[in-house]
Design a protein around this motif. Structure first.
Motif, short mmCIF file in Angstrom:
data_model
loop_
_atom_site.label_atom_id
_atom_site.label_comp_id
_atom_site.label_asym_id
_atom_site.label_seq_id
_atom_site.Cartn_x
_atom_site.Cartn_y
_atom_site.Cartn_z
N GLU A 93 -33.69 24.55 -50.76
CA GLU A 93 -32.88 24.52 -49.54
C GLU A 93 -31.99 25.76 -49.53
OE1 GLU A 93 -30.96 20.75 -49.09
OE2 GLU A 93 -29.71 21.48 -47.45
N ASP A 100 -31.65 30.10 -47.65
CA ASP A 100 -31.89 30.82 -46.39
C ASP A 100 -33.37 31.15 -46.22
OD1 ASP A 100 -29.21 30.74 -45.83
OD2 ASP A 100 -28.80 32.80 -46.47
N ALA A 101 -34.00 31.69 -47.27
CA ALA A 101 -35.40 32.09 -47.12
C ALA A 101 -36.17 31.98 -48.42
CB ALA A 101 -35.50 33.52 -46.60
N GLY A 138 -40.08 31.24 -39.01
CA GLY A 138 -39.22 30.08 -39.27
C GLY A 138 -39.73 29.30 -40.47
N GLY A 139 -38.90 28.38 -40.94
CA GLY A 139 -39.28 27.56 -42.09
C GLY A 139 -39.89 26.23 -41.70
N TYR A 140 -39.73 25.85 -40.42
CA TYR A 140 -40.27 24.58 -39.91
C TYR A 140 -39.90 23.40 -40.81
CZ TYR A 140 -42.22 27.78 -36.67
OH TYR A 140 -42.32 28.75 -35.72
N ALA A 187 -35.97 25.41 -46.40
CA ALA A 187 -35.52 26.79 -46.20
C ALA A 187 -35.55 27.14 -44.72
CB ALA A 187 -36.43 27.75 -46.98
N ARG A 188 -34.58 27.93 -44.27
CA ARG A 188 -34.50 28.26 -42.83
C ARG A 188 -35.60 29.22 -42.40
NH1 ARG A 188 -29.27 30.89 -42.82
NH2 ARG A 188 -29.74 31.52 -40.70
N TYR A 189 -35.95 30.14 -43.30
CA TYR A 189 -36.96 31.15 -42.96
C TYR A 189 -37.99 31.26 -44.08
CZ TYR A 189 -33.58 32.94 -39.54
OH TYR A 189 -32.70 33.07 -38.50
N ASN A 205 -32.07 40.05 -41.10
CA ASN A 205 -31.91 38.71 -40.51
C ASN A 205 -30.71 37.94 -41.07
OD1 ASN A 205 -34.47 38.11 -38.70
ND2 ASN A 205 -35.14 39.35 -40.43
N ILE A 228 -29.98 37.09 -43.96
CA ILE A 228 -30.37 36.12 -44.98
C ILE A 228 -29.71 36.51 -46.29
CG2 ILE A 228 -32.36 35.45 -46.40
CD1 ILE A 228 -33.99 35.66 -43.69
#
Ligand code: AR6
Length: 198
Positions: A44, A46-47, A93-95, A99-101, A130, A132
């Motif tokens: 969990e 950013d990327a 995106g991370g869907y 993770a967000r990305y 971005n 991140i």
């Protein structure tokens, strides 16, 4: 900051790297480095970085795990990206990932240090663009693509150090996500060379 107990300082390979070492203790950098052992899709942050292929249409290994966990919307977004060159990176995106990305990069097949270095550099440049601040990397190219594990770590750690030094205010944490015992051993051996503790 990473935790190290048994460092094989007398190991011939480490000693060899240390001979020419220009790496100074930098506790600000050390604080930003973490090792995580396990599945990158659980992080969990950013990327997460994906070790993809030129088509960006999924595959096996970590790529397969990421696509499976993120879901079909990731595949759809990837289809719109026109693939990705080896050594380059593209963001989605991370869907359904925590993770967000996802930053997709394509590693070289076999031992091509400049290409592998480019993956890590382009992934972190994409992160900066971005906003991140926390990024996790798998061991790019060392699975299906056959990059020798130890040679890979000796490319990865210097470029990460260089990028962190050049972008001190941009990152909070860089995580090396390790999946195999060979990489766990190598990172424990070589992290103190490139990020010395004292
Ligand atoms: N979390 C973290 N690391 C993992 C996971 C996971 N869930 N699953 C595997 N690894 P590889 P490559 C580790 O083969 O060599 C794909 O088909 C794995 O143990 O995933 O760059 C793509 O579509 C190894 O240490 O990536 C490409 O066609 C590391 O991730 C091709 O494979 C990288 O192994 C890319 O090959």
């Amino acid at each position: 900051s990473y935790v190290l107990k048994q460092v094989a300082l007398n190991d011939a390979a480490v000693a060899k790297v240390l001979e020419g070492s220009i790496y100074k203790v930098d506790s600000d950098l050390n604080k930003k480095i973490s090792l995580f052992i396990g599945d990158i899709t659980t992080l969990e942050i950013d990327a997460v970085v994906n070790a993809a292929n030129n088509s960006l249409r999924g595959g096996g290994g970590v790529d397969g795990a990421i696509h499976k966990a993120a879901g079909g919307m990731l595949y759809q977004e990837c289809q719109s990206l026109n693939g990705c060159d080896t050594g380059d990176a593209k963001i989605t995106g991370g869907y359904y990932l925590p993770a967000r990305y996802i930053i997709h990069t394509v590693g070289p097949t076999g031992e091509k240090p400049a290409m592998l270095e480019s993956c890590y550099r382009r992934a972190l440049q994409t992160a900066i663009e971005n906003n991140i601040r926390t990024v996790a990397f798998p061991c790019i190219s060392t699975g299906v693509y056959g990059y020798p594990n130890e040679s890979a770590v000796k490319v990865v750690l210097p470029i990460i150090r260089t990028m962190l030094e050049a972008n001190r205010d941009k990152f909070d944490r860089i995580i090396f996500c390790l999946f195999l015992s060979v990489d766990i051993n190598l990172y424990h051996k070589l992290l103190p060379v490139f990020f010395p503790l004292q």
